[in-house]
Design a protein around this motif. Sequence first.
Motif, PDB file in Angstrom:
ATOM      1  N   GLY A 230      -1.670  -2.635   0.811  1.00  0.00           N
ATOM      2  CA  GLY A 230      -1.247  -2.662   2.202  1.00  0.00           C
ATOM      3  C   GLY A 230      -2.103  -3.607   3.030  1.00  0.00           C
ATOM      4  N   TYR A 231      -1.754  -3.718   4.293  1.00  0.00           N
ATOM      5  CA  TYR A 231      -2.401  -4.696   5.158  1.00  0.00           C
ATOM      6  C   TYR A 231      -3.504  -4.041   6.002  1.00  0.00           C
ATOM      7  N   ALA A 232      -3.667  -4.479   7.217  1.00  0.00           N
ATOM      8  CA  ALA A 232      -4.795  -4.058   8.046  1.00  0.00           C
ATOM      9  C   ALA A 232      -4.857  -2.544   8.235  1.00  0.00           C
ATOM     10  N   GLU A 233      -3.675  -1.903   8.297  1.00  0.00           N
ATOM     11  CA  GLU A 233      -3.651  -0.463   8.566  1.00  0.00           C
ATOM     12  C   GLU A 233      -4.267   0.370   7.437  1.00  0.00           C
ATOM     13  N   HIS A 234      -4.476  -0.235   6.268  1.00  0.00           N
ATOM     14  CA  HIS A 234      -5.034   0.496   5.131  1.00  0.00           C
ATOM     15  C   HIS A 234      -6.450   0.055   4.761  1.00  0.00           C
ATOM     16  N   GLU A 235      -7.048  -0.833   5.547  1.00  0.00           N
ATOM     17  CA  GLU A 235      -8.380  -1.319   5.200  1.00  0.00           C
ATOM     18  C   GLU A 235      -9.415  -0.201   5.246  1.00  0.00           C
ATOM     19  N   GLN A 236      -9.325   0.678   6.218  1.00  0.00           N
ATOM     20  CA  GLN A 236     -10.281   1.775   6.299  1.00  0.00           C
ATOM     21  C   GLN A 236     -10.110   2.758   5.145  1.00  0.00           C
ATOM     22  N   THR A 237      -8.883   2.919   4.666  1.00  0.00           N
ATOM     23  CA  THR A 237      -8.652   3.761   3.485  1.00  0.00           C
ATOM     24  C   THR A 237      -9.320   3.144   2.265  1.00  0.00           C
ATOM     25  N   HIS A 275      -8.732  -9.037   8.983  1.00  0.00           N
ATOM     26  CA  HIS A 275      -9.040  -7.606   8.999  1.00  0.00           C
ATOM     27  C   HIS A 275      -9.904  -7.171   7.817  1.00  0.00           C
TER      28      HIS A 275
END
Length: 360
Positions: A230-237, A275
Amino acid sequence: ITIYPGIVKKPEEEFRGWLSENSIYIDDRVATLDQSLLVHHAVVNQGSVVRAQIDGDGLAWGVHVEMGGDGTGSYGKRGVRVFRKGFSVTTYNILTGGASQGWNGTSPYESELAYYLQGPDRKQHTIWKNRRHLVANALMGSDVAMLNEATDSQVDFISDTTSMDVACYKKKRGEYDGSAILYDRNVFTVVDTLTKYIKGGTNGVVVAAMLGHVTSGVHVVFVGLHLKAGYAEHEQTRILQFRTAMALVGSWLDGVSDYSMVVAGDLNSDYKASHASLVADVVPEFGLRNAATEAGGLPGSGMNEYTPTYNFHHASVFDYVLLSEQLYVRSMTTEPIGSHRSPNDTHGSDHFPVTCSVSF
């Protein structure tokens, strides 16, 4: 140290032993036996002048050789690097496939990619039986292979074809594919292994193998990861997955920093994206560094930190080899991106194999 021609001196047993444990490069070329002989004398006689050195054929040489204590120096006007011999490791997301789960020839992943490919033969490039030889050939010659998106039948085929043994393999929770570590039994032996689920709302796994290097006796820990896509929304995951996985490894080893370590796999954090902070900011916290960054500064290097390792929906840097401070990069390569989406007639997966030659 300046080496002058003069008195005949034959290669000594000490030199032969040193040569068996080290790799010597003059600029980006492997040194010849006679060049290595002169470098060896410069290494063991630092601070003095050797006024005689004769090669294995009894011919006199005259060349200015300087060597420092860090394994670097000069041979005439050329640079010298001396590495303690190590190993090669390849990380490869091989794209899930093979005979499994009652599939009719293709896995769901393969079918998804085939939908986007163009041309009447678009499906043929995605089917495992048509691309498996490309995957196996890319792993030939590696001492350790770290695989992602691998099924039982794919791991079996690669092990049989490359003659590598399986150190460890674990599927993702509720899935038909996972990560595996294979090794050349002539180069390594298995000391211990770890396979764990990465908890925290994901189905990811961490696989790890402590392998004993036969020649040097050094124990090297290999950690295989495949993080959330995934993209930026999954970087913290992805960052949470990485931290959790490394904590599991640290608990297993009772102190990660004490071991030579290779962490590799499809981390799904595109180094080129604004990101992406996992590799640049989080990885160094664990005493690890991106091998591709180091490789970019080497003569004749095949890649750097911005070289794509994936080419389907877009060209991206997803696959990494991360090294601890005890290990050094000799060279690093991947497949050229080409002009067509992967897999195709020259690429066996949507990802490219990333191979790193490592020294102790």
